[in-house]
Write an enzyme that holds these catalytic residues in place. Sequence first.
Site, PDB file in Angstrom:
ATOM      1  CG  HIS A 163      23.308  -4.380  16.256  1.00 16.87           C
ATOM      2  ND1 HIS A 163      24.222  -4.324  16.776  1.00 16.87           N
ATOM      3  CD2 HIS A 163      22.287  -3.213  15.590  1.00 16.87           C
ATOM      4  CE1 HIS A 163      24.520  -2.651  17.386  1.00 16.87           C
ATOM      5  NE2 HIS A 163      23.267  -2.365  16.458  1.00 16.87           N
ATOM      6  CB  CYS A 248      29.105  -6.631  16.872  1.00 15.30           C
ATOM      7  SG  CYS A 248      29.660  -7.343  18.792  1.00 15.30           S
TER       8      CYS A 248
END
Length: 258
Positions: A163, A248
Amino acid sequence: MPSKKALVRRPGPRLAEGLVTHVERTEVDLARATEQWEAYVEALRTHGWETVEVDPADDCPDAVFVEDAVVMYKNVALIARPGAESRRDETAGVEEVVASLGCSVNWVWEPGTLEGGDVLKIGDTIYVGRGGRTNAAGLQQLRAAFEPLGARVVAVPVSRVLHLKSAVTALPDGTVVGHIPLMDTPSLFGRFLHVPEESGSHVVLLGGDKLLMAAGAPKTAELFKELGYTPVVVDISEFERLEGCVTCLSVRLRDLYA
């Protein structure tokens, strides 16, 4: 006053089956991961964050990475549509919680894919990673949801990491921090600071000068101290085996309406 709520989700029994894409799979110790998660949550609470636990999703190995399920801008929640099909059942519990907190809820629809780990907000600028998990249609839908609210959306190529926020995050003054070998185009960021360790690329802004970061980046922690910041260090090594990082494991809701 800004809100300080953080959504978290306890690691499930299938955590060790979580997806890996840019690292080799190694064994994950669930008991140790749970202890690390509890310490992470306690660090948030210690620094003034009210944690809101999303219902478990025990059939979803990656559900502990709750940030990927939603993107927040102001009081609007954009429910993600993960690029990994096996992760799509993770979003329902997160949607329920953000709706209960009074957020306006929108959704990413097929053929769009979007994961929250690809979204870095710095003020009203939203950087969105375009790579394996977030596609052009997902990016367009994020633009449609947030640009009318005053956001400026910038697409960033991502090919070397899972990501965008696997490669970069930002300091309180807006300086982007990252480890250059992980990045496709560092030149897209106006103010950029190279950090010496991969996990030093990941910080969560706790408030004031405090930065939540992983224990695996001691050199970067020293660099941040020299810049006047206070690192708050947590061990998340079991989650790093699954390409996880400090960002995250929670969704920070800073702009909820009173």
